[in-house]
Design a protein around this motif. Sequence first.
Motif, mmCIF file in Angstrom:
data_model
loop_
_atom_site.group_PDB
_atom_site.id
_atom_site.type_symbol
_atom_site.label_atom_id
_atom_site.label_comp_id
_atom_site.label_asym_id
_atom_site.label_seq_id
_atom_site.Cartn_x
_atom_site.Cartn_y
_atom_site.Cartn_z
ATOM 1 N N ILE A 1 36.156 38.624 40.766
ATOM 2 C CA ILE A 1 36.758 38.918 39.461
ATOM 3 C C ILE A 1 36.887 37.692 38.567
ATOM 4 C CG2 ILE A 1 38.013 40.893 40.388
ATOM 5 C CD1 ILE A 1 40.557 39.214 40.356
ATOM 6 N N LEU A 2 36.755 36.490 39.147
ATOM 7 C CA LEU A 2 36.861 35.282 38.324
ATOM 8 C C LEU A 2 35.520 34.560 38.193
ATOM 9 C CD1 LEU A 2 40.274 33.777 39.549
ATOM 10 C CD2 LEU A 2 39.837 35.231 37.561
ATOM 11 N N LEU A 3 34.959 34.103 39.324
ATOM 12 C CA LEU A 3 33.739 33.291 39.262
ATOM 13 C C LEU A 3 32.528 34.118 38.822
ATOM 14 C CD1 LEU A 3 32.291 30.614 39.763
ATOM 15 C CD2 LEU A 3 32.022 31.307 42.156
ATOM 16 N N VAL A 4 32.251 35.220 39.524
ATOM 17 C CA VAL A 4 31.044 35.998 39.227
ATOM 18 C C VAL A 4 31.178 36.714 37.886
ATOM 19 C CG1 VAL A 4 29.454 37.732 40.087
ATOM 20 C CG2 VAL A 4 30.724 36.327 41.684
ATOM 21 N N LEU A 5 32.334 37.316 37.647
ATOM 22 C CA LEU A 5 32.529 37.993 36.370
ATOM 23 C C LEU A 5 32.479 37.001 35.223
ATOM 24 C CD1 LEU A 5 32.949 40.945 35.640
ATOM 25 C CD2 LEU A 5 35.420 40.531 35.573
ATOM 26 N N GLY A 6 33.058 35.817 35.435
ATOM 27 C CA GLY A 6 33.013 34.794 34.396
ATOM 28 C C GLY A 6 31.595 34.327 34.117
ATOM 29 N N CYS A 7 30.812 34.073 35.157
ATOM 30 C CA CYS A 7 29.405 33.673 34.973
ATOM 31 C C CYS A 7 28.611 34.788 34.298
ATOM 32 C CB CYS A 7 28.778 33.327 36.315
ATOM 33 S SG CYS A 7 29.408 31.817 37.077
ATOM 34 N N SER A 8 28.920 36.019 34.610
ATOM 35 C CA SER A 8 28.223 37.157 34.004
ATOM 36 C C SER A 8 28.545 37.255 32.515
ATOM 37 C CB SER A 8 28.618 38.456 34.706
ATOM 38 O OG SER A 8 28.271 38.411 36.073
ATOM 39 N N PHE A 9 29.800 37.005 32.161
ATOM 40 C CA PHE A 9 30.165 37.015 30.741
ATOM 41 C C PHE A 9 29.438 35.910 29.983
ATOM 42 C CE2 PHE A 9 34.627 39.125 31.220
ATOM 43 C CZ PHE A 9 33.995 40.285 31.651
ATOM 44 N N LEU A 10 29.261 34.758 30.643
ATOM 45 C CA LEU A 10 28.541 33.659 30.002
ATOM 46 C C LEU A 10 27.062 33.987 29.833
ATOM 47 C CD1 LEU A 10 30.006 30.466 31.735
ATOM 48 C CD2 LEU A 10 30.342 31.172 29.363
ATOM 49 N N ALA A 11 26.481 34.636 30.830
ATOM 50 C CA ALA A 11 25.042 34.907 30.821
ATOM 51 C C ALA A 11 24.683 36.105 29.960
ATOM 52 C CB ALA A 11 24.534 35.141 32.247
ATOM 53 N N GLY A 12 25.604 37.055 29.830
ATOM 54 C CA GLY A 12 25.295 38.290 29.128
ATOM 55 C C GLY A 12 25.701 38.265 27.667
ATOM 56 N N LYS A 13 25.363 39.367 27.004
ATOM 57 C CA LYS A 13 25.752 39.550 25.609
ATOM 58 C C LYS A 13 27.034 40.361 25.559
ATOM 59 C CE LYS A 13 20.929 39.547 24.097
ATOM 60 N NZ LYS A 13 20.348 39.352 25.433
ATOM 61 N N ASN A 14 27.577 40.520 24.355
ATOM 62 C CA ASN A 14 28.775 41.326 24.204
ATOM 63 C C ASN A 14 28.527 42.727 24.748
ATOM 64 O OD1 ASN A 14 29.780 39.122 22.945
ATOM 65 N ND2 ASN A 14 29.941 40.037 20.914
ATOM 66 N N ALA A 15 29.526 43.278 25.401
ATOM 67 C CA ALA A 15 29.369 44.605 25.983
ATOM 68 C C ALA A 15 30.689 45.352 25.924
ATOM 69 C CB ALA A 15 28.901 44.503 27.432
ATOM 70 N N ASN A 16 30.614 46.656 25.984
ATOM 71 C CA ASN A 16 31.801 47.497 26.017
ATOM 72 C C ASN A 16 32.015 47.964 27.451
ATOM 73 O OD1 ASN A 16 32.134 47.369 23.204
ATOM 74 N ND2 ASN A 16 30.603 48.981 22.946
ATOM 75 N N TYR A 17 33.270 47.981 27.856
ATOM 76 C CA TYR A 17 33.559 48.415 29.214
ATOM 77 C C TYR A 17 34.999 48.880 29.276
ATOM 78 C CZ TYR A 17 34.015 48.518 34.270
ATOM 79 O OH TYR A 17 34.232 48.919 35.565
ATOM 80 N N CYS A 18 35.230 49.954 30.021
ATOM 81 C CA CYS A 18 36.581 50.470 30.225
ATOM 82 C C CYS A 18 36.935 50.263 31.690
ATOM 83 C CB CYS A 18 36.655 51.953 29.864
ATOM 84 S SG CYS A 18 38.301 52.665 30.113
ATOM 85 N N SER A 19 37.922 49.417 31.976
ATOM 86 C CA SER A 19 38.262 49.097 33.358
ATOM 87 C C SER A 19 39.162 50.156 33.953
ATOM 88 C CB SER A 19 38.970 47.733 33.425
ATOM 89 O OG SER A 19 40.189 47.785 32.726
ATOM 90 N N GLY A 20 39.096 50.289 35.276
ATOM 91 C CA GLY A 20 39.971 51.209 35.985
ATOM 92 C C GLY A 20 41.242 50.518 36.410
ATOM 93 N N SER A 21 42.138 51.272 37.033
ATOM 94 C CA SER A 21 43.441 50.729 37.417
ATOM 95 C C SER A 21 43.609 50.622 38.926
ATOM 96 C CB SER A 21 44.556 51.623 36.852
ATOM 97 O OG SER A 21 44.403 52.953 37.296
ATOM 98 N N LEU A 22 42.583 50.984 39.715
ATOM 99 C CA LEU A 22 42.724 50.930 41.166
ATOM 100 C C LEU A 22 42.890 49.495 41.645
ATOM 101 C CD1 LEU A 22 42.831 52.560 43.731
ATOM 102 C CD2 LEU A 22 40.347 52.437 43.893
ATOM 103 N N MET A 23 42.249 48.534 40.967
ATOM 104 C CA MET A 23 42.409 47.139 41.346
ATOM 105 C C MET A 23 43.854 46.694 41.158
ATOM 106 S SD MET A 23 40.639 44.630 42.559
ATOM 107 C CE MET A 23 41.875 43.655 43.380
ATOM 108 N N THR A 24 44.487 47.164 40.079
ATOM 109 C CA THR A 24 45.892 46.825 39.833
ATOM 110 C C THR A 24 46.780 47.420 40.914
ATOM 111 O OG1 THR A 24 45.458 46.816 37.447
ATOM 112 C CG2 THR A 24 47.750 46.908 38.146
ATOM 113 N N LEU A 25 46.503 48.667 41.306
ATOM 114 C CA LEU A 25 47.267 49.300 42.385
ATOM 115 C C LEU A 25 47.141 48.494 43.666
ATOM 116 C CD1 LEU A 25 48.776 51.628 43.794
ATOM 117 C CD2 LEU A 25 46.549 52.751 44.096
ATOM 118 N N ALA A 26 45.926 48.093 44.003
ATOM 119 C CA ALA A 26 45.717 47.314 45.216
ATOM 120 C C ALA A 26 46.492 46.000 45.164
ATOM 121 C CB ALA A 26 44.230 47.047 45.419
#
Length: 416
Positions: A162-187
């Motif tokens: 959620i930090l390293l890979v997602l951060g590198c992906s945000f750097l490498a990719g273009k702007n995108a739309n995404y709706c996150s779920g809440s199961l990670m927050t529950l966990a």
Amino acid sequence: MPHSESSPLLPRQRRSTRRRSTYQNGHSSDVEGLPPRSLGSRFSALVKAEGEPTYPQSVKFILTNSYLNLLLVFIPLSIAAHHANWDAALRFSFSFLAIVPLAKLLGESTEQLSLTVGGTLAGLLNASFGNAVEIIVGIAALLADELRIVQTSMLGSILSNILLVLGCSFLAGKNANYCSGSLMTLACITLIIPAAFYGTHSANRPEHDLDVISRGTAVVLLLTYVIYIFFQLGSHSHLFEEVHRDDLGNVIPDDQVVEEPEVPEMNQVTAGIALIIVTVVTAFCADYLVASIEEFAERYHVPKTFIGLILLPIVANAAEHATSVVMAAKNRMELTIGICIGSSIQIAVFALPLMIVIGWATGHNLTLHFETFETVVLFSSVLLVNSLLQDGKTNYMEGLMLISLYFVIGLAFWVS
């Protein structure tokens, strides 16, 4: 409803039909005007479906599909170093490097096997083996009574996704739309509760109560994960279909998406055998790796928490992380975010609770009680990711924030 490329059934049905037609038109035998097949060909037909790649083709693919396979040379070195009791740094490094290509092969075998089975079974395969290396390493550490390594490696896998890979992906990719779920927050919340309970009741409550909370929470999370798999693959599978976008980030309607169905490079039997062999070899290398951690950490003054939190997740997820960044660079951000968040959910809701249950069954008293600092780190990281994804948009500055937080966390654990 139109099907996208991630539709669970339609693409695979088309692919199998096309390959069967090719086989029948170009390679069939035992028909009028053609010589009969040999005994070996007849036997192969019994264990390999028509149109599937041959066994030599399958073996060649699994051995030559990635340059990471060059690191397979470290498997015999790892075995030799362990049994000859070489220096701890060599034993740790050889086992560490051996697991990198094994993780890639494990993912490749799972993917190839999923291409030749039904859509639901394919989803179950990917869900089951999505974090197989982390689970194998975790079990090896658990059976060696390295409980802190189990906890920190699971926590580290979540943070690296959620930090390293997602951060590198945000750097490498273009702007995108995404709706996150809440199961990670529950966990995250359920992992915080045992630590909060221990901090407020440790003075007048026995350790048995913490065991009860950890084991009960693990069972609840595992049941939640089973329902989540049904939700993802069954009742609400349409919510998880990939949205296709052009170079400007605009959504492409499903009926305008034209892609060739992905053709399997391995037949079912070879993919299944490869999956079993790679899993067994990974288990041995993971056992050698865990056996060297104690001496390696003491002799070279590397904190065990740093090994579990930073190093082990990197070796277990190197290939998957690279794939996520490549997908982001191809403007497939929804897929990338889904992989990162989904992998973290699987660790938190399946892999870690599974370790609790296995420890319970084998007499290794693993609990969900993380250190206070680790609990704060997890909560803060999930809070940051949720806040960045809340508006449904991503950009490179947000990626930089995530990577910065990951390196600060790594630095803190290095000096811990």
